[in-house]
Design an enzyme around this catalytic site. Structure first.
Site, PDB file in Angstrom:
ATOM      1  N   ARG A  34      -9.702  -4.803  -1.871  1.00  0.00           N
ATOM      2  CA  ARG A  34      -8.632  -4.034  -1.763  1.00  0.00           C
ATOM      3  C   ARG A  34      -7.361  -4.686  -0.913  1.00  0.00           C
ATOM      4  O   ARG A  34      -6.485  -4.214  -0.349  1.00  0.00           O
ATOM      5  CB  ARG A  34      -8.652  -2.866  -1.141  1.00  0.00           C
ATOM      6  CG  ARG A  34      -9.739  -1.814  -1.951  1.00  0.00           C
ATOM      7  CD  ARG A  34      -9.208  -1.228  -3.057  1.00  0.00           C
ATOM      8  NE  ARG A  34      -9.767  -0.602  -4.032  1.00  0.00           N
ATOM      9  CZ  ARG A  34      -9.774   0.969  -3.753  1.00  0.00           C
ATOM     10  NH1 ARG A  34      -8.977   1.354  -3.162  1.00  0.00           N
ATOM     11  NH2 ARG A  34     -10.650   1.490  -4.594  1.00  0.00           N
ATOM     12  N   ARG A  38      -2.229  -0.517  -0.980  1.00  0.00           N
ATOM     13  CA  ARG A  38      -1.458   0.459  -0.005  1.00  0.00           C
ATOM     14  C   ARG A  38      -1.191  -0.095   1.424  1.00  0.00           C
ATOM     15  O   ARG A  38      -0.580   0.498   2.025  1.00  0.00           O
ATOM     16  CB  ARG A  38      -2.369   1.596  -0.002  1.00  0.00           C
ATOM     17  CG  ARG A  38      -2.370   2.252  -1.233  1.00  0.00           C
ATOM     18  CD  ARG A  38      -3.381   3.450  -1.596  1.00  0.00           C
ATOM     19  NE  ARG A  38      -4.715   2.855  -1.366  1.00  0.00           N
ATOM     20  CZ  ARG A  38      -5.783   3.651  -1.278  1.00  0.00           C
ATOM     21  NH1 ARG A  38      -5.658   4.922  -1.306  1.00  0.00           N
ATOM     22  NH2 ARG A  38      -6.855   3.200  -1.046  1.00  0.00           N
ATOM     23  N   ARG A  47       5.632  -0.548  -6.653  1.00  0.00           N
ATOM     24  CA  ARG A  47       4.958   0.487  -7.107  1.00  0.00           C
ATOM     25  C   ARG A  47       5.722   1.879  -7.329  1.00  0.00           C
ATOM     26  O   ARG A  47       5.265   2.861  -7.903  1.00  0.00           O
ATOM     27  CB  ARG A  47       3.548   1.110  -6.383  1.00  0.00           C
ATOM     28  CG  ARG A  47       2.413  -0.118  -6.921  1.00  0.00           C
ATOM     29  CD  ARG A  47       1.805   0.532  -8.346  1.00  0.00           C
ATOM     30  NE  ARG A  47       1.924   1.655  -8.677  1.00  0.00           N
ATOM     31  CZ  ARG A  47       0.744   2.727  -8.172  1.00  0.00           C
ATOM     32  NH1 ARG A  47      -0.250   2.345  -7.532  1.00  0.00           N
ATOM     33  NH2 ARG A  47       0.781   4.033  -8.301  1.00  0.00           N
ATOM     34  N   ASP A  83      -8.148  -1.752 -12.179  1.00  0.00           N
ATOM     35  CA  ASP A  83      -8.769  -0.751 -11.639  1.00  0.00           C
ATOM     36  C   ASP A  83     -10.167  -0.724 -12.451  1.00  0.00           C
ATOM     37  O   ASP A  83     -10.385  -1.074 -13.234  1.00  0.00           O
ATOM     38  CB  ASP A  83      -8.273   0.650 -11.595  1.00  0.00           C
ATOM     39  CG  ASP A  83      -9.021   1.458 -10.629  1.00  0.00           C
ATOM     40  OD1 ASP A  83      -8.921   1.302  -9.415  1.00  0.00           O
ATOM     41  OD2 ASP A  83      -9.993   2.272 -11.202  1.00  0.00           O
ATOM     42  N   TYR A 158     -18.389   8.542 -12.500  1.00  0.00           N
ATOM     43  CA  TYR A 158     -17.079   8.957 -12.698  1.00  0.00           C
ATOM     44  C   TYR A 158     -16.853   9.457 -14.161  1.00  0.00           C
ATOM     45  O   TYR A 158     -16.443  10.822 -14.092  1.00  0.00           O
ATOM     46  CB  TYR A 158     -15.949   7.856 -12.691  1.00  0.00           C
ATOM     47  CG  TYR A 158     -15.715   7.383 -11.262  1.00  0.00           C
ATOM     48  CD1 TYR A 158     -14.951   8.305 -10.485  1.00  0.00           C
ATOM     49  CD2 TYR A 158     -15.712   6.153 -10.962  1.00  0.00           C
ATOM     50  CE1 TYR A 158     -14.595   7.926  -9.274  1.00  0.00           C
ATOM     51  CE2 TYR A 158     -15.451   5.739  -9.484  1.00  0.00           C
ATOM     52  CZ  TYR A 158     -14.888   6.436  -8.710  1.00  0.00           C
ATOM     53  OH  TYR A 158     -14.498   6.294  -7.206  1.00  0.00           O
TER      54      TYR A 158
END
Ligand code: CP3
Length: 346
Positions: A34, A38, A47, A83, A158
């Protein structure tokens, strides 16, 4: 090896790929799960107003976001910005990535009909992946690009739960209660994962990482019975590049993860690397494993803990420095830059 173009860099000699192959390195290579995302203000800027899955299907954005941490931190590898649910979206699964939540699936898969609707992935389903990787290999020069996919258990969770899950109840209910259905789902997902990794390798990815983030919820004997045949098939199918296998909370699974066939086993922060090397066994490099939360502490603490990770990592036949899981959004990018320089120096 044939002739070299002017400016061509020999990727095979990069510290990252050498460590994956357990060859001597000039310095311990480092990258961060990651690393793109963010924690970076420049990420938030590009973004702005762009939904996550739109960004993942836009080559210019993929290239820019993949490059951001390479420029800022000087890491030894780039990870493709995407992703784990992108290939599922690409074959028509109705899903979205909700900010602060994660992947959410509109019609969770609970039966054979749902499983059979998961069609195979084809290169034409993800043209933006091929296009972005081709552009990236040019921009990256001598820095290797890591392609990735979610592993069948984590993707399956998921799909079955319909979103993030603490206990993976329904997932395990299918695994234990309907083993035939379970294996059918794992087989379908493995086919999609293999094709997705092959597409990334064909376009220029130099290594691949399989993220089985949530597999730590499974006991070793159950891993062997319900998951190992599938991860083994995946790693066998992409043996032309170094393969990394990562999960969270996998302390008790490290031995059986080693059997799945990856070249590098990723370790979270709970097991020190010397102990992890014992559990994984010979013939593997290790990746890890600074607790990402340590980066929220003052630099002196980060330095002491990073030194400890490097020291214990010497027990492994090859060591790729990383965090034990992804960079936390509140991390100060300056800490990561300093950490990268520190690992390179030591
Ligand atoms: O730098 C990188 O690692 C490359 C990009 C990357 C992302 N997701 C971008 C992303 C990678 C490798 C992933 C893999 C991924 N996605 C995993 C396995 C790795 C892990 O952390 O365990 C998992 C479990 C997912 C599923 C997922 N997608 C989650 C749990 C989330 C976070 C939800 C949230 O907002 O807290 C996502 C969304 C996501 N994937 C973001 C990013 C940068 C945040 C979305 C945003 O910025 O809007």
């Amino acid at each position: 090896m044939g002739s070299h173009y002017p400016g061509e860099v020999n990727l095979a000699d990069s510290a990252f790929l050498r460590a994956c192959r357990r060859q001597p390195v000039p310095h311990t290579p480092v990258w961060y799960m990651r690393q793109a995302g963010r924690a970076l203000p420049e990420y938030h800027k590009v973004r702005e107003g762009v939904p996550m899955l739109t960004a993942c299907a836009t080559p210019e954005l993929i290239v820019e976001i993949t490059m951001q941490p390479v420029r800022r931190y000087g890491v030894d590898a780039a990870i493709f910005f995407s992703d784990i649910v992108v290939p599922l979206k690409a074959i028509g699964v109705d899903l979205d990535i909700k900010p602060g939540v994660g992947p959410v699936v509109a019609d969770p898969i609970r039966d054979a009909k749902g499983i059979d609707a998961l069609r195979p992935l084809e290169p034409g389903d993800v043209p933006y992946v091929t296009e972005a990787i081709k552009a990236l290999t040019g921009e990256l020069g001598g820095t290797p690009l890591i392609g990735f996919a979610g592993a069948p258990f984590t993707l399956g969770s998921y799909l079955i739960e319909g979103g993030p899950s603490k206990n993976h109840d329904r997932t395990k209910a299918m695994m234990y209660g309907e083993p035939e259905l379970w294996h059918r789902l794992m087989e379908r997902l493995s086919g999609i994962v293999i094709e997705h990794l092959r597409i990334q390798i064909a376009a220029g990815a130099s290594a691949v990482q399989l993220f089985d983030s949530w597999v730590g919820a499974v006991a070793p004997d159950d891993y062997r019975e319900f998951i190992l045949p599938h991860t083994r098939r995946i790693f066998d199918s992409v043996a032309d590049v170094p393969r990394i296998h990562f999960g969270v909370g996998t302390g008790e699974l490290l031995g059986v993860l080693g059997e799945a066939g990856a070249d590098v086993v990723g370790v979270d922060w709970r097991v020190p690397l010397d102990e992890a090397a014992r559990r994984v066994g010979p013939g593997k490099a290790l990746q890890g494993n600074l607790d990402p939360a340590i980066l929220l502490a003052p630099w002196e603490v980060v330095e002491r803990k990073a030194r400890e990770v490097l020291r214990r990592g010497e027990s492994a036949e090859g060591h790729v420095f990383n965090l034990g899981h992804g960079v936390l959004p509140s991390t100060n990018p300056d800490q990561l830059k300093r950490l990268t320089e520190f690992v390179h120096q030591l």
